[in-house]
Design a protein around this motif. Structure first.
Motif, short mmCIF file in Angstrom:
data_model
loop_
_atom_site.label_atom_id
_atom_site.label_comp_id
_atom_site.label_asym_id
_atom_site.label_seq_id
_atom_site.Cartn_x
_atom_site.Cartn_y
_atom_site.Cartn_z
N MET A 152 -42.22 5.41 34.88
CA MET A 152 -42.68 4.05 35.07
C MET A 152 -43.57 3.64 33.90
N SER A 153 -43.32 2.47 33.36
CA SER A 153 -44.12 2.02 32.22
C SER A 153 -45.43 1.39 32.69
N GLN A 154 -46.43 1.50 31.85
CA GLN A 154 -47.76 1.01 32.19
C GLN A 154 -48.45 0.46 30.95
N ILE A 155 -49.24 -0.57 31.13
CA ILE A 155 -50.07 -1.10 30.06
C ILE A 155 -51.44 -0.45 30.19
N TYR A 156 -51.92 0.12 29.09
CA TYR A 156 -53.21 0.80 29.09
C TYR A 156 -54.35 -0.14 28.67
N GLU A 157 -54.19 -0.74 27.48
CA GLU A 157 -55.27 -1.56 26.93
C GLU A 157 -54.71 -2.78 26.21
N PHE A 158 -55.52 -3.84 26.16
CA PHE A 158 -55.17 -5.06 25.44
C PHE A 158 -56.36 -5.46 24.57
N PHE A 159 -56.11 -5.74 23.30
CA PHE A 159 -57.14 -6.12 22.34
C PHE A 159 -56.78 -7.45 21.70
N ILE A 160 -57.79 -8.25 21.40
CA ILE A 160 -57.65 -9.37 20.47
C ILE A 160 -58.69 -9.14 19.38
N LEU A 161 -58.21 -9.04 18.15
CA LEU A 161 -59.09 -8.83 17.00
C LEU A 161 -58.98 -10.03 16.07
N ASN A 162 -60.08 -10.40 15.44
CA ASN A 162 -60.00 -11.49 14.47
C ASN A 162 -59.55 -10.95 13.11
N LYS A 163 -59.47 -11.83 12.15
CA LYS A 163 -58.96 -11.47 10.83
C LYS A 163 -59.74 -10.33 10.18
N SER A 164 -61.05 -10.26 10.45
CA SER A 164 -61.86 -9.21 9.86
C SER A 164 -61.92 -7.94 10.71
N GLY A 165 -61.20 -7.91 11.83
CA GLY A 165 -61.15 -6.71 12.65
C GLY A 165 -62.16 -6.65 13.78
N GLN A 166 -62.96 -7.70 13.94
CA GLN A 166 -63.93 -7.75 15.03
C GLN A 166 -63.19 -7.95 16.35
N CYS A 167 -63.56 -7.18 17.35
CA CYS A 167 -62.94 -7.30 18.66
C CYS A 167 -63.51 -8.50 19.40
N LEU A 168 -62.64 -9.46 19.74
CA LEU A 168 -63.05 -10.66 20.45
C LEU A 168 -62.79 -10.55 21.95
N PHE A 169 -61.81 -9.71 22.30
CA PHE A 169 -61.46 -9.56 23.71
C PHE A 169 -60.88 -8.17 23.92
N TYR A 170 -61.21 -7.58 25.06
CA TYR A 170 -60.71 -6.25 25.37
C TYR A 170 -60.55 -6.12 26.87
N GLU A 171 -59.45 -5.55 27.28
CA GLU A 171 -59.22 -5.26 28.70
C GLU A 171 -58.60 -3.88 28.81
N ASP A 172 -59.23 -3.01 29.58
CA ASP A 172 -58.73 -1.65 29.82
C ASP A 172 -58.16 -1.64 31.23
N PHE A 173 -56.85 -1.45 31.35
CA PHE A 173 -56.19 -1.50 32.65
C PHE A 173 -56.20 -0.15 33.37
N VAL A 174 -56.69 0.89 32.71
CA VAL A 174 -56.75 2.21 33.33
C VAL A 174 -58.18 2.51 33.78
N ALA A 175 -59.12 2.47 32.85
CA ALA A 175 -60.51 2.80 33.17
C ALA A 175 -61.31 1.60 33.65
N ASN A 176 -60.72 0.41 33.55
CA ASN A 176 -61.36 -0.82 34.00
C ASN A 176 -62.70 -1.04 33.31
N THR A 177 -62.74 -0.83 31.99
CA THR A 177 -63.96 -1.06 31.23
C THR A 177 -63.80 -2.33 30.40
N THR A 178 -64.90 -2.78 29.81
CA THR A 178 -64.91 -4.03 29.07
C THR A 178 -65.25 -3.80 27.61
N ILE A 179 -65.39 -4.88 26.89
CA ILE A 179 -65.69 -4.86 25.46
C ILE A 179 -67.05 -4.21 25.18
N GLU A 180 -67.91 -4.15 26.17
CA GLU A 180 -69.24 -3.56 26.00
C GLU A 180 -69.17 -2.11 25.52
#
Length: 140
Positions: free
Chosen positions: A1-29
């Motif tokens: 079964m396929s699963q999504i682990y993490e989703f990131f949005i990074l800006n042009k310079s590589g700074q993380c603007l958004f993060y969602e962890d679908f396994v550990a349920n953690t945030t960008i913090e």
């Protein structure tokens, strides 16, 4: 079964603007608090930059971009907007092609909930609950 682990949005310079962890349920913090995680985030961005250079060196035309690769532990799915925003999903190796999903997340979700939001300041962490809810809905 396929699963999504993490989703990131990074800006042009590589700074993380958004993060969602679908396994550990953690945030960008977690990237602010943990030096090892900050290094991991740099690696995630470095892979995206490396994929662009690799595809360019292979002579891939703009309509035929390198969108993903598979390791023994995950599949790295990548989309970059014209403005340089990077949308990255780490999923199980068996996940289907997620390029359309990433494109949808940019054109229909990010543009609608973030880009058109007059209260959002460009290149800051995305803390819009409706956006987070929509991302979760799309990726679950």
């Amino acid at each position: 079964m396929s699963q999504i682990y993490e989703f990131f949005i990074l800006n042009k310079s590589g700074q993380c603007l958004f993060y969602e962890d679908f396994v550990a349920n953690t945030t960008i913090e977690k990237f602010k608090e943990d030096k090892q995680e900050r290094g991991r985030l740099k690696n995630i961005n470095g892979i995206a930059e490396g994929l662009k250079i690799f595809a360019k060196n292979l002579g891939m035309i703009s309509g035929n971009k390198l969108r993903s690769f598979i390791t023994q532990k995950y599949k790295y799915n990548f989309f970059e907007s014209a403005s340089g925003l990077k949308f990255i999903i780490l999923s199980s190796e068996t996940a289907k092609d997620l390029s359309e999903t990433l494109s949808y997340l940019y054109t229909d979700v990010y543009i609608e909930y973030v880009n058109r939001n007059p209260l959002y300041v460009k290149d800051t962490i995305i803390e819009i609950p409706a956006f987070r809810d929509k991302v979760k809905e799309v990726l679950k």
